[in-house]
Every structure is written in structure tokens, then in C-alpha cells.
Write an enzyme that holds these catalytic residues in place. Structure first.
Site, mmCIF file in Angstrom:
data_model
loop_
_atom_site.group_PDB
_atom_site.id
_atom_site.type_symbol
_atom_site.label_atom_id
_atom_site.label_comp_id
_atom_site.label_asym_id
_atom_site.label_seq_id
_atom_site.Cartn_x
_atom_site.Cartn_y
_atom_site.Cartn_z
ATOM 1 N N GLU A 36 9.286 0.592 1.483
ATOM 2 C CA GLU A 36 9.440 1.961 0.970
ATOM 3 C C GLU A 36 8.417 2.786 1.720
ATOM 4 O OE1 GLU A 36 11.718 3.024 -0.975
ATOM 5 O OE2 GLU A 36 12.528 1.156 -1.762
ATOM 6 N N CYS A 70 6.071 10.707 -1.695
ATOM 7 C CA CYS A 70 6.956 10.427 -0.559
ATOM 8 C C CYS A 70 8.244 11.232 -0.704
ATOM 9 C CB CYS A 70 7.269 8.947 -0.504
ATOM 10 S SG CYS A 70 7.890 8.327 -2.067
HETATM 11 P P1 NAP Z 1 -0.904 3.564 3.771
HETATM 12 O O1 NAP Z 1 -2.098 4.018 4.485
HETATM 13 O O2 NAP Z 1 0.221 3.009 4.534
HETATM 14 O O3 NAP Z 1 -1.430 2.509 2.700
HETATM 15 C C1 NAP Z 1 -0.554 1.876 1.801
HETATM 16 C C2 NAP Z 1 -1.072 0.495 1.478
HETATM 17 O O4 NAP Z 1 -1.103 -0.267 2.671
HETATM 18 C C3 NAP Z 1 -2.488 0.477 0.900
HETATM 19 O O5 NAP Z 1 -2.559 -0.511 -0.100
HETATM 20 C C4 NAP Z 1 -3.319 0.080 2.106
HETATM 21 O O6 NAP Z 1 -4.506 -0.602 1.761
HETATM 22 C C5 NAP Z 1 -2.365 -0.889 2.785
HETATM 23 N N1 NAP Z 1 -2.688 -1.135 4.186
HETATM 24 C C6 NAP Z 1 -3.261 -0.313 5.088
HETATM 25 N N2 NAP Z 1 -3.422 -0.946 6.264
HETATM 26 C C7 NAP Z 1 -2.938 -2.206 6.105
HETATM 27 C C8 NAP Z 1 -2.833 -3.356 6.943
HETATM 28 N N3 NAP Z 1 -3.269 -3.343 8.193
HETATM 29 N N4 NAP Z 1 -2.291 -4.470 6.437
HETATM 30 C C9 NAP Z 1 -1.861 -4.515 5.166
HETATM 31 N N5 NAP Z 1 -1.947 -3.465 4.314
HETATM 32 C C10 NAP Z 1 -2.472 -2.320 4.786
HETATM 33 O O7 NAP Z 1 -0.268 4.724 2.876
HETATM 34 P P2 NAP Z 1 -0.991 5.660 1.835
HETATM 35 O O8 NAP Z 1 -1.738 6.693 2.592
HETATM 36 O O9 NAP Z 1 -1.706 4.864 0.796
HETATM 37 O O10 NAP Z 1 0.263 6.275 1.080
HETATM 38 C C11 NAP Z 1 0.934 7.368 1.541
HETATM 39 C C12 NAP Z 1 2.214 6.981 2.266
HETATM 40 O O11 NAP Z 1 3.023 6.183 1.408
HETATM 41 C C13 NAP Z 1 3.057 8.183 2.602
HETATM 42 O O12 NAP Z 1 3.574 8.064 3.898
HETATM 43 C C14 NAP Z 1 4.176 8.137 1.574
HETATM 44 O O13 NAP Z 1 5.355 8.784 1.989
HETATM 45 C C15 NAP Z 1 4.358 6.675 1.396
HETATM 46 N N6 NAP Z 1 5.000 6.381 0.113
HETATM 47 C C16 NAP Z 1 6.290 5.950 0.130
HETATM 48 C C17 NAP Z 1 6.936 5.702 -1.066
HETATM 49 C C18 NAP Z 1 8.363 5.247 -1.076
HETATM 50 O O14 NAP Z 1 8.792 4.750 -2.102
HETATM 51 N N7 NAP Z 1 9.120 5.382 -0.003
HETATM 52 C C19 NAP Z 1 6.271 5.862 -2.274
HETATM 53 C C20 NAP Z 1 4.958 6.293 -2.251
HETATM 54 C C21 NAP Z 1 4.331 6.544 -1.041
HETATM 55 P P3 NAP Z 1 -5.945 0.127 1.806
HETATM 56 O O15 NAP Z 1 -5.880 1.204 0.806
HETATM 57 O O16 NAP Z 1 -6.884 -0.959 1.442
HETATM 58 O O17 NAP Z 1 -6.110 0.634 3.202
#
Ligand code: NAP
Length: 477
Positions: free
Chosen positions: A251, A285
Site C-alpha cells: 500500500e 495517502c
Molecule cells: P516510509 O518512509 O516509506 O516509512 C514507512 C515504514 O517503512 C516505516 O515503518 C519505516 O520505518 C519503514 N522503512 C523505512 N525504510 C525502510 C527500510 N529500508 N526497510 C524496511 N522498512 C523501512 O513512509 P512514511 O513517510 O512513514 O509514510 C508516508 C507514506 O506512506 C506516503 O507516501 C503515503 O502515501 C504512504 N501511505 C500509503 C498508504 C496506503 O494505504 N496506500 C497508507 C498510508 C500511508 P522507520 O519509521 O523506522 O523509518
């Protein structure tokens, strides 16, 4: 337990494990430390895999009715403690109280929906066309599910994965975002209190995200990855899961168009826009990212939206008088400010519609008029209270602009009547379309995106299948 009623250890095999290293959780409204939680090492991540693997041996054969009852109790506990949950969400994420309460209730609903789905998992029976065998299909739980969630809906993104996984008979290792771990720990505690046996739900909080996650994904006892977050991280994880051909549900990011076609009711579109844009302060999102308004309505729409934005009170989310809370961190707020600077350099008028406190990760809401399709505000996921407005002349032009993105999570369509709305919805390249309304999400509906917004669906009837494997038995009966 923290003073917020959330546990602060890692949850491994039913035990709350304290770690030497700690991860500080900040309140973005004040930039003060709210609590410290565990900071898992790779070894502790792998302990969680062992616990989930052991838990799976009995949970996978536990009658569906019993699994359903655990989830139903979790729904009931959570529903009776919505304010506790909302308080944790609002303090660590920054969002407004109303949004936090809305999220808590939405999150609890996933436990109810999947408690009902747990005992309705279907199999199949038919004869092969040549009558030489019967074809029996079974759905069995995949195994240990690894779940990674973002900070913007810390409760709902956790329950949208945990509930179907547990309903299917899988066990879980949840890794919440480092900015918002307390909500996930609280949700896991609810499941413990609801009777989830040891090892069924495990939670790892860590600052060594990449290392811990890679080790978990490389472990052959892990059967599936369910990720919600940015497209950037999602693609990185897909490369890792490719190594093991690991099923992955993704997602990812969005860049939702909100299109107001000729003949639409502008006041209704403004009400919908306030929900589609401002739910969660724009950090969703599904947030309307780009507003395309037919040229006959554009000026009127912009003026009315500015008036609605001007009435918004910005301040600490925990104070119920505020409509918009803080962004999750100074870093996230600065990303939005940088985007506004780029827009100003492109020649756009960047004037806030209201004011925001000077300290804390606050940002005022902005309506940006006369934006050109293709400029920075239309090509980046803003994730904040900024509404760029682009006008268009023909229906085809509006549809083409809306679809001109690598993302395809959701589109918002305002049309003169529902029938025209459905015709336009069929032309939208997105997994979800909200027609003449500003909100589509529902635990009973399939949530997910096309194009680079994701793979798979969560919620609805599809959600449980992300955690089930189809097995076919050929038998001569
Ligand atoms: P993110 O930076 O991708 O982080 C999401 C998760 O991934 C966090 O738990 C983060 O952990 C983890 N993560 C980061 N680097 C990683 C790696 N190398 N290996 C494994 N896990 C890793 O996203 P965000 O800034 O938290 O959230 C915003 C994004 O999520 C937006 O683009 C939004 O559109 C999207 N989103 C999508 C949906 C959907 O249902 N489509 C819903 C909500 C949000 P850490 O925090 O420890 O870095």
C-alpha cells in the site's frame, strides 16, 4: 507502561521485553520527549520471528470461531477505550483530536469486520471437465506475516493488517514507524487482553530499521510481507522480497486528483474537498493532492475553499478546539515548506489562508491558485494542508490531467449527477474513486491502488486473501 497507558517494551512471544538502547518518541506539537520505547537489534528481530513461528503452529489450527472471538473482543476493548487510543495517536502523531478519534474508531472496525470474515473463509469443490478427477481448493494461512506500517495512521494501518492476518490463522510481527510506535504497542496490548495467545502478535520497534527488516525478510520462516508506506521504500522492499519470491502486499504513495467537472455543485464539492484534503491535516495517502476544476467554476471554487481554510484553527491536536494539529515532525513540515518555496520560485502566489503557532511542527493551510498542470505541487505528494488549483476546459482534458501520474490510489470526482460520476470514474486510473463525496475508506471495502500506488487490496472481502494461500487437491472420489 508509559504515562500514556501504552507499553514501552518490544512484544516477543507474549512478553514485554525491555532493551538497553531506547528509541525516543517525540510530541511534534512541543518537540518534547513523550516516552522511550525499545530499540530492537537484529537478534531481537529474529527472536520475534521465532516467537511468531512457534505461535503459528497452534494458531493456524485454532478453530476459526475462536480466532473470530479474540478479534471481536479486541473490537470491544478498543471501542470502549477510544479516547485512550486517540490521546496516544494525537500526542505522538500530532493530528487533531477529531481526526484521532475518527482514526481510533476506524481502526477498531477492522477488528470487527475481520472477526466476521474469519469464519467465512471459503474452499471449493468441482469436477474437472474430463471427469477424471475432482478439484478441491482449500485456503490455508500463509504463515508468519511481517508488517511494516507508516506514521500517518498509526492505529488503522496496524489493525488493517493484524485483523485479517489473525483471522486467516497467520501470526504477526509488526514494525511500526519510528515516529509513532506507542499506538502500535497499545493496539498489541489490546490484542493480548483480548486473548491472543503468546507469539500470535509480536511488535518490534527499532531505529535500525533497514538491518532488522532485511534480516526478518531473509528468514525462511517468514511467509509474507505486508507493507504500507512510501513508493520509494516499497520498491526497495520489493527488490528484497524478490530474492525469496516472497508474497508482498504493498500500500504505497498517492497523488490523488480531485476533479470538479462542469455542472457540479460547487458547495458540495467544497464540503467534500475539506474532508478529502484536510482529514489528518492532509497527511493521508488518500489526501486530495491536486484540484482540477472546470474553468466555469474555478474562481468560485478557489474563493470558497480559501474561506473554508481561513476558518481553520491550527494548534496542538490534543486541544479539541483546534481543527488542524501538528505535522508528525519538523522534518515533514520542512518538506512541505520546501515544496511551497519551489512553487513560489515557479511564480505562484503563496499566501497562507490562516495562521499557525511558531513553535512545534505546525503549518498553516494554503490554497494556491492558477497552478499549471505539471508544476511541483501537482507532481509531488504534498502530505500537508496545501491545495493547488488547476483549471481545465474540457472533460477529456480534466480526465487526462487526473491520470497523468505514476500513482493510482484514489481519485475524487464531482459531477452533475451520480450517473455521470460513474461514467467518469470508469475513466480514472485509480484503485478507488469517490464520486460526489470526500471520503471512500471503509473496512468493508477493498482499499488499494493501481500503478505505482501498490499491489493487492486491504479490507473488504479481498483483505483476508493477502494472508491465505490457495492449495488444490486432486482426488478421485
Ligand atoms: P516510509 O518512509 O516509506 O516509512 C514507512 C515504514 O517503512 C516505516 O515503518 C519505516 O520505518 C519503514 N522503512 C523505512 N525504510 C525502510 C527500510 N529500508 N526497510 C524496511 N522498512 C523501512 O513512509 P512514511 O513517510 O512513514 O509514510 C508516508 C507514506 O506512506 C506516503 O507516501 C503515503 O502515501 C504512504 N501511505 C500509503 C498508504 C496506503 O494505504 N496506500 C497508507 C498510508 C500511508 P522507520 O519509521 O523506522 O523509518
Amino acid at each position: 507502561m508509559s504515562t500514556l497507558s501504552a507499553p514501552t517494551g518490544l512484544l516477543i512471544g507474549g512478553e514485554w521485553v525491555q532493551t538497553e538502547r531506547r528509541l525516543a518518541v517525540m510530541d511534534p506539537a512541543t518537540f518534547t520527549v513523550l516516552a522511550e520505547v525499545g530499540d530492537a537489534s537484529v537478534a531481537e528481530g529474529l527472536d520475534a520471528v521465532s516467537a511468531a513461528w512457534d505461535g503459528f503452529q497452534s494458531w493456524s489450527v485454532t478453530p476459526a470461531r475462536v480466532r473470530a472471538e479474540v478479534l471481536r473482543r479486541a473490537f470491544e476493548i478498543m471501542s470502549s477505550e477510544l479516547e485512550t487510543c486517540a490521546r496516544i495517536i494525537s500526542l505522538e502523531n500530532g493530528k487533531a483530536w477529531r481526526d484521532a478519534m475518527g482514526e481510533a474508531a476506524y481502526a477498531a472496525e477492522f477488528f470487527r469486520w475481520f472477526s466476521e470474515e474469519a469464519s467465512r473463509i471459503e474452499g471449493g469443490f468441482r469436477y474437472a471437465p474430463g471427469r477424471d478427477k475432482t478439484i478441491i481448493t482449500d485456503h490455508r494461512p500463509m504463515g508468519v506475516a511481517f508488517m511494516i506500517t507508516p506514521w500517518n495512521f498509526p492505529a488503522a494501518m496496524a489493525t488493517r493488517k493484524l485483523a485479517p492476518a489473525l483471522a486467516a490463522g497467520c501470526t504477526a510481527i509488526l514494525k511500526p514507524a519510528s515516529e509513532t510506535p506507542l499506538t502500535a504497542l497499545w493496539v498489541a496490548d489490546v490484542l493480548q487482553r483480548a486473548g491472543a495467545p503468546a507469539g500470535v502478535v509480536n511488535v518490534i520497534t527499532t531505529t535500525r530499521t533497514g538491518d532488522v527488516s532485511s534480516a526478518i525478510l531473509a528468514d525462511r520462516r517468514v511467509a509474507t510481507l505486508s507493507f504500507t508506506g512510501s513508493t520509494f521504500v516499497g520498491k526497495m522492499l520489493l527488490k528484497q522480497t524478490a530474492e525469496r519470491v516472497l508474497p508482498s502486499s504493498m500500500e504505497l504513495g498517492g497523488n490523488a486528483p480531485f476533479v470538479v467537472f462542469e455542472g457540479a455543485d460547487v458547495d458540495a464539492a467544497i464540503s467534500g474537498a475539506m474532508v478529502a484534503k484536510m482529514r489528518n491535516g492532509g497527511a493521508a495517502c488518500t489526501a486530495a493532492n491536486r484540484f482540477y476544476v472546470h474553468e466555469s467554476l474555478a474562481a468560485q471554487f478557489a474563493t470558497k475553499l480559501e474561506t473554508a481554510f481561513a476558518a481553520l484553527k491550527v494548534g496542538p491536536g490534543i486541544d479539541q478546539a483546534n481543527d488542524l494539529g501538528a505535522m508528525v515532525s519538523g522534518k515533514e513540515r520542512d518538506k512541505i515548506l520546501e515544496l511551497l518555496e519551489t512553487a513560489a520560485a515557479e511564480g505562484l502566489d503563496i499566501t497562507p489562508a490562516s495562521t499557525a503557532p511558531a513553535t512545534g511542527a505546525f503549518i498553516a493551510p494554503y490554497v494556491v491558485k492558477d497552478v499549471l498542470h505539471g508544476s511541483a505541487l501537482t507532481t509531488n505528494e504534498i502530505f500537508g494542508p496545501v491545495a493547488p488549483i488547476v483549471s481545465f476546459a474540457t472533460e477529456d482534458e480534466g480526465v487526462a490531467m487526473a491520470n497523468d501520474t505514476e500513482y493510482g490510489l484514489i481519485s475524487y470526482v464531482y459531477a452533475k449527477d451520480p450517473g455521470s460520476g460513474v461514467k467518469l470514474a470508469r475513466r480514472m486510473e485509480s484503485g478507488m474513486v469517490a464520486i460526489n463525496r470526500g471520503l471512500a475508506s471503509d473496512p468493508a471495502a477493498p482499499f488499494g491502488g493501481m500503478k505505482e500506488s501498490g499491489l493487492g487490496r486491504e479490507g473488504g472481502f479481498a483483505g483476508i486473501h493477502e494472508f491465505l494461500e490457495t492449495q488444490y487437491y486432486a482426488v478421485d472420489l
